[in-house]
Design a protein around this motif. Structure first.
Motif, PDB file in Angstrom:
ATOM      1  N   GLY A 182       0.833  -1.201   0.000  1.00  0.00           N
ATOM      2  CA  GLY A 182       0.000   0.000   0.000  1.00  0.00           C
ATOM      3  C   GLY A 182       0.868   1.252   0.000  1.00  0.00           C
ATOM      4  O   GLY A 182       2.096   1.187   0.055  1.00  0.00           O
ATOM      5  N   GLU A 183       0.228   2.392  -0.048  1.00  0.00           N
ATOM      6  CA  GLU A 183       0.968   3.653  -0.162  1.00  0.00           C
ATOM      7  C   GLU A 183       1.785   3.969   1.089  1.00  0.00           C
ATOM      8  O   GLU A 183       2.934   4.395   0.999  1.00  0.00           O
ATOM      9  N   ILE A 184       1.230   3.719   2.278  1.00  0.00           N
ATOM     10  CA  ILE A 184       1.941   4.013   3.527  1.00  0.00           C
ATOM     11  C   ILE A 184       3.173   3.118   3.651  1.00  0.00           C
ATOM     12  O   ILE A 184       4.276   3.592   3.936  1.00  0.00           O
ATOM     13  N   GLY A 185       2.998   1.828   3.434  1.00  0.00           N
ATOM     14  CA  GLY A 185       4.130   0.903   3.500  1.00  0.00           C
ATOM     15  C   GLY A 185       5.162   1.187   2.429  1.00  0.00           C
ATOM     16  O   GLY A 185       6.377   1.113   2.678  1.00  0.00           O
ATOM     17  N   PHE A 186       4.701   1.528   1.229  1.00  0.00           N
ATOM     18  CA  PHE A 186       5.628   1.841   0.138  1.00  0.00           C
ATOM     19  C   PHE A 186       6.491   3.055   0.486  1.00  0.00           C
ATOM     20  O   PHE A 186       7.714   3.039   0.301  1.00  0.00           O
ATOM     21  N   GLU A 187       5.861   4.097   1.021  1.00  0.00           N
ATOM     22  CA  GLU A 187       6.616   5.308   1.385  1.00  0.00           C
ATOM     23  C   GLU A 187       7.648   5.009   2.469  1.00  0.00           C
ATOM     24  O   GLU A 187       8.760   5.528   2.432  1.00  0.00           O
ATOM     25  N   ARG A 188       7.293   4.185   3.452  1.00  0.00           N
ATOM     26  CA  ARG A 188       8.244   3.827   4.511  1.00  0.00           C
ATOM     27  C   ARG A 188       9.362   2.961   3.947  1.00  0.00           C
ATOM     28  O   ARG A 188      10.515   3.075   4.346  1.00  0.00           O
ATOM     29  N   TRP A 189       9.036   2.093   3.006  1.00  0.00           N
ATOM     30  CA  TRP A 189      10.037   1.245   2.358  1.00  0.00           C
ATOM     31  C   TRP A 189      11.046   2.125   1.627  1.00  0.00           C
ATOM     32  O   TRP A 189      12.242   1.884   1.685  1.00  0.00           O
ATOM     33  N   ARG A 190      10.564   3.169   0.980  1.00  0.00           N
ATOM     34  CA  ARG A 190      11.441   4.096   0.245  1.00  0.00           C
ATOM     35  C   ARG A 190      12.212   5.021   1.186  1.00  0.00           C
ATOM     36  O   ARG A 190      13.294   5.467   0.866  1.00  0.00           O
ATOM     37  N   ASN A 191      11.619   5.350   2.338  1.00  0.00           N
ATOM     38  CA  ASN A 191      12.223   6.287   3.294  1.00  0.00           C
ATOM     39  C   ASN A 191      12.172   5.673   4.690  1.00  0.00           C
ATOM     40  O   ASN A 191      11.325   6.042   5.511  1.00  0.00           O
ATOM     41  N   PRO A 192      13.064   4.733   4.969  1.00  0.00           N
ATOM     42  CA  PRO A 192      13.035   4.026   6.262  1.00  0.00           C
ATOM     43  C   PRO A 192      13.179   4.990   7.440  1.00  0.00           C
ATOM     44  O   PRO A 192      13.845   6.024   7.341  1.00  0.00           O
ATOM     45  N   ARG A 193      12.527   4.654   8.534  1.00  0.00           N
ATOM     46  CA  ARG A 193      12.603   5.440   9.764  1.00  0.00           C
ATOM     47  C   ARG A 193      12.869   4.507  10.937  1.00  0.00           C
ATOM     48  O   ARG A 193      12.523   3.342  10.904  1.00  0.00           O
ATOM     49  N   PHE A 194      13.474   5.063  11.966  1.00  0.00           N
ATOM     50  CA  PHE A 194      13.739   4.361  13.229  1.00  0.00           C
ATOM     51  C   PHE A 194      14.710   3.189  13.054  1.00  0.00           C
ATOM     52  O   PHE A 194      14.609   2.191  13.759  1.00  0.00           O
ATOM     53  N   THR A 195      15.637   3.299  12.108  1.00  0.00           N
ATOM     54  CA  THR A 195      16.578   2.210  11.852  1.00  0.00           C
ATOM     55  C   THR A 195      17.850   2.398  12.662  1.00  0.00           C
ATOM     56  O   THR A 195      18.228   3.511  13.003  1.00  0.00           O
ATOM     57  N   GLY A 196      18.481   1.299  12.963  1.00  0.00           N
ATOM     58  CA  GLY A 196      19.775   1.303  13.626  1.00  0.00           C
ATOM     59  C   GLY A 196      19.648   1.073  15.119  1.00  0.00           C
ATOM     60  O   GLY A 196      18.634   1.383  15.734  1.00  0.00           O
ATOM     61  N   ALA A 197      20.706   0.525  15.697  1.00  0.00           N
ATOM     62  CA  ALA A 197      20.740   0.260  17.127  1.00  0.00           C
ATOM     63  C   ALA A 197      20.868   1.579  17.890  1.00  0.00           C
ATOM     64  O   ALA A 197      21.594   2.474  17.458  1.00  0.00           O
ATOM     65  N   LEU A 198      20.147   1.706  18.996  1.00  0.00           N
ATOM     66  CA  LEU A 198      20.291   2.858  19.889  1.00  0.00           C
ATOM     67  C   LEU A 198      21.436   2.558  20.844  1.00  0.00           C
ATOM     68  O   LEU A 198      21.361   1.612  21.629  1.00  0.00           O
ATOM     69  N   GLU A 199      22.480   3.364  20.782  1.00  0.00           N
ATOM     70  CA  GLU A 199      23.642   3.148  21.648  1.00  0.00           C
ATOM     71  C   GLU A 199      23.282   3.337  23.126  1.00  0.00           C
ATOM     72  O   GLU A 199      23.854   2.695  23.990  1.00  0.00           O
ATOM     73  N   ASP A 200      22.324   4.224  23.412  1.00  0.00           N
ATOM     74  CA  ASP A 200      21.958   4.527  24.797  1.00  0.00           C
ATOM     75  C   ASP A 200      20.646   3.859  25.211  1.00  0.00           C
ATOM     76  O   ASP A 200      19.975   4.319  26.134  1.00  0.00           O
ATOM     77  N   ALA A 201      20.306   2.770  24.556  1.00  0.00           N
ATOM     78  CA  ALA A 201      19.048   2.070  24.865  1.00  0.00           C
ATOM     79  C   ALA A 201      19.045   1.576  26.306  1.00  0.00           C
ATOM     80  O   ALA A 201      20.076   1.137  26.829  1.00  0.00           O
ATOM     81  N   ASP A 202      17.883   1.669  26.930  1.00  0.00           N
ATOM     82  CA  ASP A 202      17.703   1.109  28.262  1.00  0.00           C
ATOM     83  C   ASP A 202      17.448  -0.392  28.192  1.00  0.00           C
ATOM     84  O   ASP A 202      17.702  -1.108  29.160  1.00  0.00           O
ATOM     85  N   ALA A 203      16.939  -0.843  27.058  1.00  0.00           N
ATOM     86  CA  ALA A 203      16.672  -2.269  26.877  1.00  0.00           C
ATOM     87  C   ALA A 203      16.549  -2.569  25.393  1.00  0.00           C
ATOM     88  O   ALA A 203      16.211  -1.696  24.593  1.00  0.00           O
ATOM     89  N   SER A 204      16.843  -3.808  25.055  1.00  0.00           N
ATOM     90  CA  SER A 204      16.629  -4.264  23.684  1.00  0.00           C
ATOM     91  C   SER A 204      16.210  -5.722  23.723  1.00  0.00           C
ATOM     92  O   SER A 204      16.475  -6.426  24.687  1.00  0.00           O
ATOM     93  N   GLY A 205      15.543  -6.124  22.663  1.00  0.00           N
ATOM     94  CA  GLY A 205      15.118  -7.509  22.544  1.00  0.00           C
ATOM     95  C   GLY A 205      15.219  -7.925  21.099  1.00  0.00           C
ATOM     96  O   GLY A 205      14.980  -7.117  20.199  1.00  0.00           O
ATOM     97  N   GLY A 206      15.612  -9.154  20.881  1.00  0.00           N
ATOM     98  CA  GLY A 206      15.735  -9.633  19.522  1.00  0.00           C
ATOM     99  C   GLY A 206      15.339 -11.089  19.412  1.00  0.00           C
ATOM    100  O   GLY A 206      15.527 -11.860  20.353  1.00  0.00           O
ATOM    101  N   LEU A 207      14.783 -11.417  18.265  1.00  0.00           N
ATOM    102  CA  LEU A 207      14.364 -12.791  18.012  1.00  0.00           C
ATOM    103  C   LEU A 207      14.615 -13.152  16.562  1.00  0.00           C
ATOM    104  O   LEU A 207      14.543 -12.290  15.672  1.00  0.00           O
ATOM    105  N   LYS A 208      14.867 -14.421  16.350  1.00  0.00           N
ATOM    106  CA  LYS A 208      14.985 -14.950  14.993  1.00  0.00           C
ATOM    107  C   LYS A 208      13.728 -15.751  14.710  1.00  0.00           C
ATOM    108  O   LYS A 208      13.353 -16.631  15.483  1.00  0.00           O
ATOM    109  N   GLY A 209      13.069 -15.410  13.617  1.00  0.00           N
ATOM    110  CA  GLY A 209      11.838 -16.088  13.249  1.00  0.00           C
ATOM    111  C   GLY A 209      12.097 -17.374  12.499  1.00  0.00           C
ATOM    112  O   GLY A 209      13.225 -17.656  12.070  1.00  0.00           O
TER     113      GLY A 209
END
Length: 156
Positions: free
Chosen positions: A28-55
């Motif tokens: 859709g248009e919203i997903g397409f625009e985000r795909w073209r212009n990614p936001r919120f990418t990259g690890a936060l160096e000062d994160a208070d917490a993180s979680g990760g999983l492999k699907g």
């Protein structure tokens, strides 16, 4: 006979236009625009917490959270996965902003998919993976906060 530069450029443009059309149809248009212009990418160096999983698909998503006054002030994601994983990570990070831990734990894959709009049926597991990574980050945050409170009680 080799292809001319003009013919090559035309072929590249045609392929790119087809890829864009396919992405618009899938996300859709919203997903397409985000795909073209990614936001919120990259690890936060000062994160208070993180979680990760492999699907089960082999993609990994990590969610990073920074809190202030028990609310998310920064969130980001990383993934080694496909466009669907990237979109779900991005929109999960967006949904996290401004929420407290209890509100974060109430988020569901459907919330991510609704925010994006259109999404390929066979890729919807990516939203589940992103939400589970978020829940892992929230659980780690809550454990660390509880640990700080216990230390404060002992030294107070």
């Amino acid at each position: 006979m080799p292809m001319s530069d003009d013919a090559f450029d035309a072929l590249v443009a045609q392929l790119q236009n087809q890829a864009f059309a396919d992405a618009r149809a899938a996300y859709g248009e919203i997903g397409f625009e985000r795909w073209r212009n990614p936001r919120f990418t990259g690890a936060l160096e000062d994160a208070d917490a993180s979680g990760g999983l492999k699907g089960g698909c082999g993609d990994t998503i990590h969610i990073y959270l920074k809190f202030s006054d028990d609310r998310v002030v920064k969130a980001s994601y990383t993934t080694d996965g496909c466009a669907s994983s990237s979109l779900c990570g991005s929109f999960t990070a967006e949904l996290a902003h401004g929420r407290n831990p209890e509100e974060l734990l109430e988020l569901e894959p459907a919330d991510v998919l609704n925010k994006i709009g259109a999404f390929p049926e066979g890729e919807k597991h990516c939203a589940t993976l992103a939400i589970k990574a978020l829940q892992e980050a929230v659980n780690k945050y809550m454990i660390s906060v509880a640990g700080h409170h216990r230390q404060g009680e002992r030294s107070g």
